[in-house]
Scaffold this active site. Structure first.
Site, mmCIF file in Angstrom:
data_model
loop_
_atom_site.group_PDB
_atom_site.id
_atom_site.type_symbol
_atom_site.label_atom_id
_atom_site.label_comp_id
_atom_site.label_asym_id
_atom_site.label_seq_id
_atom_site.Cartn_x
_atom_site.Cartn_y
_atom_site.Cartn_z
ATOM 1 N N ASP A 122 10.473 39.127 54.461
ATOM 2 C CA ASP A 122 10.405 39.550 53.054
ATOM 3 C C ASP A 122 9.032 40.147 52.759
ATOM 4 O OD1 ASP A 122 11.201 39.905 50.463
ATOM 5 O OD2 ASP A 122 11.090 37.788 49.902
ATOM 6 N N GLY A 123 9.010 41.099 51.839
ATOM 7 C CA GLY A 123 7.733 41.634 51.361
ATOM 8 C C GLY A 123 7.459 43.076 51.747
ATOM 9 N N ASN A 124 8.439 43.750 52.336
ATOM 10 C CA ASN A 124 8.220 45.158 52.715
ATOM 11 C C ASN A 124 7.906 46.015 51.486
ATOM 12 O OD1 ASN A 124 8.991 44.324 55.226
ATOM 13 N ND2 ASN A 124 10.975 45.359 55.233
ATOM 14 N N GLU A 172 24.230 40.773 50.429
ATOM 15 C CA GLU A 172 23.859 41.105 49.047
ATOM 16 C C GLU A 172 22.975 42.361 48.980
ATOM 17 O OE1 GLU A 172 23.582 37.797 50.235
ATOM 18 O OE2 GLU A 172 25.545 37.438 49.343
ATOM 19 N N ASN A 173 22.436 42.785 50.127
ATOM 20 C CA ASN A 173 21.530 43.951 50.118
ATOM 21 C C ASN A 173 22.250 45.254 49.753
ATOM 22 O OD1 ASN A 173 19.324 42.778 52.773
ATOM 23 N ND2 ASN A 173 19.059 42.686 50.555
ATOM 24 N N ARG A 202 6.696 45.105 48.535
ATOM 25 C CA ARG A 202 5.371 44.809 47.947
ATOM 26 C C ARG A 202 4.248 45.357 48.818
ATOM 27 N NH1 ARG A 202 6.718 38.762 47.291
ATOM 28 N NH2 ARG A 202 8.624 39.538 48.306
#
Ligand code: FPP
Length: 249
Positions: free
Chosen positions: A29-31, A76-77, A33
């Protein structure tokens, strides 16, 4: 009749200090940001995220991790803007094309969990080709979760269990955790020891919910594109000091 497999030994051995994990899963997670902090488009973060996948999967092998499971695209993506979904599929396509030779050379087995057959036909073909080419590899296993959702996986397993009972090939009285696990996508993988989520978020987001029942959870602030071999080694050290009890004392 589906017979009950011998109970799998609990990961981590006798419930003492954890030692080295066999199976590590990562929620990358965090790409977005990472890109935002650099005033770059989100795709730049995902691109850097693929670089991290390359580095971390290599490092995992060097650190002796038997199975590394990465959450690349959740069920969900699909709710993301179509352009971002298309970018992610493009990156996956390139990853499979570019990495296959290294996976074969390094003896890595690629496994996919999730409903990958719902992806575009060319991607389905590429995934199946790489899985087939690496099927008998005897080194580490890299598992990519594609169009994966844990609740859906558990429901699909429950449906197959019900069908097996209806068809008389499974006696419901013999259904226990070990038998149920044989119906999950992860049926041939060792128990999950460590689940890492990057970027400071602290939730499981429908990832390996059944498998995480006794896994150690580690939430790190590092954004996924900045995660590397050193961050992974630090995560393993932290895991190594955990005391795993599996409900005992
Ligand atoms: C979460 O970051 C990341 C994803 C939804 C996708 C992860 C995909 C990759 C690392 C690239 C593709 C992987 C492979 C194996 C080729 P985010 O976009 O939710 O970040 P944010 O929360 O900062 O917006």
């Amino acid at each position: 009749m589906i017979s009950r497999p011998a109970p799998a030994p609990l990961a981590g051995g006798d419930g003492g200090i954890a030692g080295a994990p066999r199976h590590v899963a990562i929620i990358m997670d965090g790409n977005g940001r990472w890109a935002k902090a650099r005033r770059l488009p989100r795709i730049a973060g995902h691109r850097q995220g693929v670089e991290a996948v390359r580095k971390v999967s290599r490092a995992a092998r060097e650190l002796g991790i038997e199975v590394l499971t990465l959450y690349a695209f959740s069920s969900e993506n699909w709710r993301r803007p179509p352009a971002e979904v298309s970018d992610l599929m493009g990156l996956l396509r390139r990853f499979l094309r570019n990495e296959v030779e290294e996976l074969v050379r390094e003896g890595v087995r690629l496994r996919v969990i999730g409903d990958y057959r719902a992806l575009s036909p060319d991607l389905v073909e590429m995934v199946e080709d790489v899985v087939e080419r690496t099927r008998d590899a005897e080194g580490a296993t890299l598992v990519i979760a594609l169009n994966y959702g844990s609740q859906r996986e558990i429901l699909a397993a429950a449906r197959r269990v019900a069908e097996a009972a209806r068809d008389g090939v499974l006696n419901p009285d013999t259904l226990d955790e070990a038998v149920f696990e044989t119906f999950l996508d992860t049926h041939d993988l060792p128990p999950l020891d460590l689940m890492i989520r990057t970027s400071g978020e602290q939730r499981l987001s429908n990832f390996l919910l059944w498998q995480a029942a006794y896994a150690e959870l580690l939430f790190v602030d590092t954004l996924w594109p900045d995660f590397d071999g050193a961050t992974l080694a630090a995560a393993l050290s932290s895991y190594g000091m955990r005391h795993r009890r599996f409900g005992g004392l």
